[in-house]
Design a protein around this motif. Structure first.
Motif, short mmCIF file in Angstrom:
data_model
loop_
_atom_site.label_atom_id
_atom_site.label_comp_id
_atom_site.label_asym_id
_atom_site.label_seq_id
_atom_site.Cartn_x
_atom_site.Cartn_y
_atom_site.Cartn_z
N THR A 296 0.82 -1.21 0.00
CA THR A 296 0.00 0.00 0.00
C THR A 296 0.86 1.27 0.00
O THR A 296 1.86 1.34 0.71
N GLU A 297 0.48 2.26 -0.81
CA GLU A 297 1.26 3.50 -0.96
C GLU A 297 1.51 4.19 0.37
O GLU A 297 2.62 4.60 0.67
N ALA A 298 0.45 4.31 1.16
CA ALA A 298 0.62 4.93 2.48
C ALA A 298 1.34 3.93 3.37
O ALA A 298 1.13 2.72 3.25
N VAL B 234 -3.45 -12.78 3.76
CA VAL B 234 -3.88 -11.42 4.10
C VAL B 234 -3.58 -10.46 2.96
O VAL B 234 -2.62 -10.65 2.21
N PRO B 235 -4.39 -9.41 2.81
CA PRO B 235 -4.12 -8.42 1.76
C PRO B 235 -2.91 -7.56 2.12
O PRO B 235 -2.72 -7.24 3.29
N PHE B 236 -2.08 -7.22 1.12
CA PHE B 236 -0.98 -6.30 1.39
C PHE B 236 -0.95 -5.14 0.41
O PHE B 236 -0.20 -4.19 0.58
N ARG B 237 -1.77 -5.20 -0.65
CA ARG B 237 -1.92 -4.05 -1.53
C ARG B 237 -3.22 -4.20 -2.29
O ARG B 237 -3.79 -5.31 -2.37
N THR C 250 -0.96 -11.91 0.39
CA THR C 250 0.26 -12.66 0.62
C THR C 250 0.03 -13.53 1.85
O THR C 250 -1.06 -13.51 2.43
N TYR C 251 1.05 -14.30 2.24
CA TYR C 251 0.87 -15.13 3.43
C TYR C 251 1.37 -14.40 4.66
O TYR C 251 2.24 -13.53 4.58
N ALA C 252 0.81 -14.75 5.78
CA ALA C 252 1.23 -14.19 7.06
C ALA C 252 0.95 -15.25 8.11
O ALA C 252 0.33 -16.28 7.83
N PHE C 253 1.44 -15.02 9.32
CA PHE C 253 1.08 -15.89 10.43
C PHE C 253 0.39 -15.05 11.49
O PHE C 253 0.76 -13.89 11.71
#
Lengths: 381, 138
Positions: free
Chosen positions: B76-78, B118-121, B130-133
């Motif tokens: 995300t840009e911000a 989870v979303p990252f952008r 992408t993946y996360a825990f």
């Protein structure tokens, strides 16, 4: 086999020098080193050197002199200087050459390095999702290290404060203003537990060294410093390194452990005999970990050494007496040779305001970097 | 509604328990890697087979990201704070990952975690995951 001596040293001040290219800084350092040895570039039988972002070292001959010498570019990340030194050491020890020069220089743009995952054989997803960030690696590595050894994070600010104290005493350093441990601890958090002032910055600078056969050293100087060992190691299966989407469950020692042990072994010197040490402090935690990984102290012992002042210039184990990477920045190609330059000054007794007292006789240097490499030297006189 | 796009579908595989990270296992020595690769970094052989990685593990180390990284980051840009860490997947490996939790006071070595996408952008076609825990509660 011949031993190897360092008979000339030269440096271009580290930091930011607007309007002066990295190559020009390299030429400046080379001329200083040649003057120091009372030699001309036409006397050099070889050149080894490199930079990461400031051009090819072999093109320096257009300025230094078109003498026909073999000039070999070295590109080995943080170990560029160390690798050039190893090449020079081998060339002289083997009898191939008697006398030559190594040059490391760089000029990086401001801000953290940005690295392309493809250059490390990693998919673009790794960079896209925000994991191709070196500062994170250092945060994770020291977080785990503090946990494993029961060390309080407060010591990280003390390490940085020492670096800036030493930098303030070194006219060639970039950061020459003392910063208190409280200010360092209160600075913006970059990657927990490391704040802004606990990290070094990419910078600029150049260092050159003139080396020769040990038995010839007195022709060029009355105070030769001997390169007793120069070693290099890469990572083994199980070591914890930057840009690693995964790590093995088995833990192996860092390449620092291997490179340092090999250096002490080759030099026939014990870590306890070291009078002055320059060790990689990309950030405060690196100095903490590397003190033990190099064998200069035991794991867990660092906190007491740092807090008691043992690693200060006047302490019993002076570490990063010129301010290290924290006060000098990290021009990648020059950084390892800066450490050697500092130890030569120290062993000659020429370090001025940052001179270690007590007539130091044994110096140790250590660099560490991506993608899991370490290069060390032992210098004696 | 279409399923969210994933940053690199070759990183994932489907299992009975849901999506899992896809790694390699050396059929000679048992070493694991992530992502998949053809050579074994431990025994130097080349007999790697695909293996789904454990969806659960424990946090081995962690840190936070205090500024928006330069490219090649495409999040995300911000600036949105995020954390990263290594998660120990039992008998397999330590995987580097983003962490859903970003508060240092609520991140702790040894805490149980599980895989999440989870979303990252985002862009005009929706979000990219992408993946996360995330902390495991059950």
């Amino acid at each position: 086999m011949s031993g190897v001596a360092i008979v000339g040293i030269g440096m271009h001040r580290f930091g930011r020098t607007e309007g002066v290219s990295g190559r020009a800084q390299a030429v400046h350092a080379a001329r200083r080193a040649l003057d120091d040895a009372g030699l001309r570039f036409s006397d050099m039988q070889f050149g080894f050197g490199g930079s990461h972002s400031a051009g090819d070292a072999d093109t320096l001959v257009s300025e230094l002199g078109l003498t026909g010498l073999p000039f070999i570019n070295v590109a080995n990340g943080c170990a560029t200087g160390g690798s050039a030194l190893i090449a020079a050491d081998a060339a002289i020890r083997s009898g191939t050459h008697d006398l030559g020069i190594v040059i490391g220089f760089d000029k990086h743009p401001r801000g953290a390095f940005d690295t392309d995952p493809a250059e490390h054989g990693i998919g673009s997803w790794y960079g896209e999702t925000g994991m191709m960030v070196t500062t994170q690696f250092f945060g994770m590595k020291i977080q785990r290290y503090l946990h494993d050894h029961g060390i309080k994070p407060d010591v990280l600010a003390e390490i940085a404060a020492k670096a800036f104290r030493n930098g303030a005493r070194n006219p060639m350093a970039w950061r020459r203003k003392e910063i208190t441990a409280d200010e360092i601890a209160a600075a913006p958090m970059i990657s927990h537990p490391l704040t802004q002032y606990m990290y070094c910055s990419p910078g600029e600078g150049a260092v050159a060294l003139v080396l020769c056969r040990a038995e010839d050293a007195h022709r060029y100087t009355d105070r030769p410093v001997f390169l007793a060992a120069a070693t290099f190691r890469s990572r083994r299966y199980g070591s914890f390194e930057v840009f690693s989407p995964w790590l093995a469950l088995d833990r192996a020692p860092s390449p620092t452990v291997d490179a340092a042990a090999a250096a002490f072994d080759a030099a026939g010197v014990a870590p306890a005999e070291v009078d002055v040490a320059q060790i990689q402090d990309t950030e405060s935690g690196a100095e903490l970990m590397h003190m033990a990984e190099t064998g200069l102290c035991a794991h867990g012992e660092q906190e007491e050494l740092i807090v008691s002042g043992a690693t200060a210039i006047e302490g019993r184990l002076p570490v990063n007496t010129d301010g290290g990477c924290l006060a000098n920045g990290e021009p990648i190609g020059a950084s390892g040779l800066r450490q050697v330059h500092e130890n030569v000054l120290q062993l000659r007794g020429d370090a001025g305001e940052h001179q270690v007292p007590g007539d130091p006789r044994v110096g140790f240097t250590h660099v560490y970097g991506a993608p899991g490499i370490s290069a060390c030297t032992v210098l004696t006189r | 509604m279409t399923a969210p796009r994933f940053v690199d579908p070759s990183l994932l595989t489907d299992t009975a328990d849901g999506p899992a990270l896809l790694g390699s296992r050396c059929s000679d020595c048992g070493a694991h890697t992530f992502p998949r690769q053809g050579g074994c970094p431990r025994c130097t052989g080349a007999a790697m087979e695909d293996v789904p990685l454990s969806r659960t593990g424990t946090l081995w180390s962690w840190t936070t990201q205090g500024f928006r990284p330069k490219p090649p980051y495409t999040g995300t840009e911000a600036y949105e704070p995020y954390a990263v860490g290594y998660v120990e997947l039992p008998d397999q490996l330590l995987v580097e990952t983003r962490l859903a939790e970003t508060d240092p006071d609520r991140l702790e070595i040894g805490m149980p975690v599980e895989l999440a996408l989870v979303p990252f952008r985002g862009d005009d076609q929706g979000s990219v995951h992408t993946y996360a825990f995330v902390r495991r509660t059950s």
